[in-house]
Design a protein around this motif. Structure first.
Motif, PDB file in Angstrom:
ATOM      1  N   ASP A  26       0.841  -1.273   0.179  1.00  0.00           N
ATOM      2  CA  ASP A  26       0.039   0.084  -0.007  1.00  0.00           C
ATOM      3  C   ASP A  26       0.954   1.449  -0.204  1.00  0.00           C
ATOM      4  O   ASP A  26       1.978   1.078   0.401  1.00  0.00           O
ATOM      5  N   SER A  27       0.300   2.354  -0.654  1.00  0.00           N
ATOM      6  CA  SER A  27       1.042   3.555  -0.577  1.00  0.00           C
ATOM      7  C   SER A  27       0.000   4.763  -0.363  1.00  0.00           C
ATOM      8  O   SER A  27      -0.973   4.367  -0.495  1.00  0.00           O
ATOM      9  N   GLY A  28       0.623   5.871  -0.072  1.00  0.00           N
ATOM     10  CA  GLY A  28      -0.215   6.957   0.059  1.00  0.00           C
ATOM     11  C   GLY A  28       0.217   7.988   1.246  1.00  0.00           C
ATOM     12  O   GLY A  28      -0.601   8.831   1.370  1.00  0.00           O
ATOM     13  N   TRP A  29       1.071   7.360   2.049  1.00  0.00           N
ATOM     14  CA  TRP A  29       1.464   8.352   3.217  1.00  0.00           C
ATOM     15  C   TRP A  29       1.714   9.596   2.526  1.00  0.00           C
ATOM     16  O   TRP A  29       2.845   9.736   1.873  1.00  0.00           O
ATOM     17  N   SER A  30       1.281  10.811   3.277  1.00  0.00           N
ATOM     18  CA  SER A  30       1.699  12.070   2.721  1.00  0.00           C
ATOM     19  C   SER A  30       2.493  12.835   3.882  1.00  0.00           C
ATOM     20  O   SER A  30       1.828  13.269   4.920  1.00  0.00           O
ATOM     21  N   ALA A  31       3.674  12.722   3.897  1.00  0.00           N
ATOM     22  CA  ALA A  31       4.472  13.116   5.110  1.00  0.00           C
ATOM     23  C   ALA A  31       4.075  14.957   5.167  1.00  0.00           C
ATOM     24  O   ALA A  31       4.179  15.441   6.248  1.00  0.00           O
ATOM     25  N   TYR A  32       3.883  15.375   4.056  1.00  0.00           N
ATOM     26  CA  TYR A  32       3.619  16.909   3.999  1.00  0.00           C
ATOM     27  C   TYR A  32       2.266  17.093   4.681  1.00  0.00           C
ATOM     28  O   TYR A  32       2.063  17.934   5.646  1.00  0.00           O
ATOM     29  N   ALA A  33       1.318  16.268   4.353  1.00  0.00           N
ATOM     30  CA  ALA A  33      -0.235  16.363   5.180  1.00  0.00           C
ATOM     31  C   ALA A  33      -0.224  15.634   6.493  1.00  0.00           C
ATOM     32  O   ALA A  33      -1.237  16.055   7.054  1.00  0.00           O
ATOM     33  N   GLY A  34       0.639  14.588   6.645  1.00  0.00           N
ATOM     34  CA  GLY A  34       0.651  13.908   8.076  1.00  0.00           C
ATOM     35  C   GLY A  34      -0.426  13.194   7.840  1.00  0.00           C
ATOM     36  O   GLY A  34      -0.942  12.784   8.959  1.00  0.00           O
ATOM     37  N   ARG A  35      -0.892  12.610   6.761  1.00  0.00           N
ATOM     38  CA  ARG A  35      -1.864  11.553   6.820  1.00  0.00           C
ATOM     39  C   ARG A  35      -1.843  10.671   5.607  1.00  0.00           C
ATOM     40  O   ARG A  35      -1.040  10.892   4.563  1.00  0.00           O
ATOM     41  N   TRP A  36      -2.787   9.761   5.427  1.00  0.00           N
ATOM     42  CA  TRP A  36      -2.946   8.883   4.072  1.00  0.00           C
ATOM     43  C   TRP A  36      -3.594   9.696   3.197  1.00  0.00           C
ATOM     44  O   TRP A  36      -4.636  10.315   3.519  1.00  0.00           O
ATOM     45  N   ASP A  37      -3.227   9.918   1.900  1.00  0.00           N
ATOM     46  CA  ASP A  37      -3.560  10.756   0.947  1.00  0.00           C
ATOM     47  C   ASP A  37      -3.873   9.967  -0.217  1.00  0.00           C
ATOM     48  O   ASP A  37      -3.081   9.828  -1.228  1.00  0.00           O
ATOM     49  N   ASN A  38      -4.898   9.271  -0.365  1.00  0.00           N
ATOM     50  CA  ASN A  38      -5.472   8.533  -1.337  1.00  0.00           C
ATOM     51  C   ASN A  38      -5.543   9.274  -2.585  1.00  0.00           C
ATOM     52  O   ASN A  38      -5.985  10.187  -2.979  1.00  0.00           O
ATOM     53  N   GLY A  39      -5.389   8.547  -3.788  1.00  0.00           N
ATOM     54  CA  GLY A  39      -5.261   8.865  -5.068  1.00  0.00           C
ATOM     55  C   GLY A  39      -4.500  10.026  -5.414  1.00  0.00           C
ATOM     56  O   GLY A  39      -4.709  10.489  -6.654  1.00  0.00           O
ATOM     57  N   SER A  40      -3.177  10.416  -4.753  1.00  0.00           N
ATOM     58  CA  SER A  40      -2.297  11.202  -5.098  1.00  0.00           C
ATOM     59  C   SER A  40      -1.491  10.395  -6.242  1.00  0.00           C
ATOM     60  O   SER A  40      -1.517   9.377  -6.523  1.00  0.00           O
ATOM     61  N   VAL A  41      -0.929  11.451  -7.032  1.00  0.00           N
ATOM     62  CA  VAL A  41      -0.219  10.765  -7.950  1.00  0.00           C
ATOM     63  C   VAL A  41       0.833   9.965  -7.582  1.00  0.00           C
ATOM     64  O   VAL A  41       1.296   9.196  -8.194  1.00  0.00           O
ATOM     65  N   GLY A  42       1.569  10.375  -6.610  1.00  0.00           N
ATOM     66  CA  GLY A  42       2.700   9.662  -6.176  1.00  0.00           C
ATOM     67  C   GLY A  42       2.422   8.385  -5.358  1.00  0.00           C
ATOM     68  O   GLY A  42       2.895   7.405  -5.856  1.00  0.00           O
ATOM     69  N   ALA A  43       1.045   8.489  -4.716  1.00  0.00           N
ATOM     70  CA  ALA A  43       0.540   6.954  -4.470  1.00  0.00           C
ATOM     71  C   ALA A  43       0.172   6.104  -5.440  1.00  0.00           C
ATOM     72  O   ALA A  43       0.592   4.930  -5.405  1.00  0.00           O
ATOM     73  N   ASP A  44      -0.510   6.493  -6.326  1.00  0.00           N
ATOM     74  CA  ASP A  44      -0.857   5.662  -7.558  1.00  0.00           C
ATOM     75  C   ASP A  44       0.391   5.133  -8.203  1.00  0.00           C
ATOM     76  O   ASP A  44       0.416   4.153  -8.623  1.00  0.00           O
ATOM     77  N   ASN A  45       1.499   6.245  -8.474  1.00  0.00           N
ATOM     78  CA  ASN A  45       2.396   5.796  -9.295  1.00  0.00           C
ATOM     79  C   ASN A  45       3.342   4.527  -8.465  1.00  0.00           C
ATOM     80  O   ASN A  45       3.881   3.753  -9.246  1.00  0.00           O
ATOM     81  N   ALA A  46       3.477   4.826  -7.285  1.00  0.00           N
ATOM     82  CA  ALA A  46       4.156   3.850  -6.482  1.00  0.00           C
ATOM     83  C   ALA A  46       3.432   2.396  -6.504  1.00  0.00           C
ATOM     84  O   ALA A  46       4.223   1.433  -6.560  1.00  0.00           O
ATOM     85  N   ALA A  47       2.173   2.402  -6.296  1.00  0.00           N
ATOM     86  CA  ALA A  47       1.622   1.087  -6.302  1.00  0.00           C
ATOM     87  C   ALA A  47       1.694   0.513  -7.741  1.00  0.00           C
ATOM     88  O   ALA A  47       1.593  -0.775  -7.859  1.00  0.00           O
ATOM     89  N   CYS A  48       1.526   1.236  -8.548  1.00  0.00           N
ATOM     90  CA  CYS A  48       1.481   0.880 -10.032  1.00  0.00           C
ATOM     91  C   CYS A  48       2.939   0.019 -10.406  1.00  0.00           C
ATOM     92  O   CYS A  48       3.016  -0.794 -11.145  1.00  0.00           O
TER      93      CYS A  48
END
Length: 93
Positions: free
Chosen positions: A54-76
């Motif tokens: 799984d991916s999507g932790w946003s260090a900037y936001a301090g939360r799981w950030d679903n659907g972000s380009v970075g999270a989707d790219n890492a998972a793909c």
């Protein structure tokens, strides 16, 4: 060459990869915890073996950030790499 019939993608699936063994690796948006009311993480599951990420932790936001380009790219990226080497056949329905 023959083609296999398409099956409907599971809900919240954003990408799918075919493994060497014929199983699929699904990249989805889903809730992180059972108490979450909306999808908030991007995850990838192999339908032939227990591999998962799984991916999507946003260090900037301090939360799981679903659907972000970075999270989707890492998972793909993980799903593609796994699909290239996984020889597990699909689990029976």
């Amino acid at each position: 060459m023959t083609t296999q019939p398409q099956t409907a993608w599971p809900e919240n699936t954003v990408a799918r990869y075919l493994t060497v063994g014929g199983a699929t690796v699904n990249v989805t948006h889903e809730p992180r915890y059972s108490s979450d009311t909306a999808p908030n993480v991007t995850a990838a599951y192999c339908g032939g073996c227990p591999a998962y990420t799984d991916s999507g932790w946003s260090a900037y936001a301090g939360r799981w950030d679903n659907g972000s380009v970075g999270a989707d790219n890492a998972a793909c990226t993980w799903a593609q790499k796994h699909a290239e080497t996984c020889r597990a056949i699909p689990k029976p329905a």
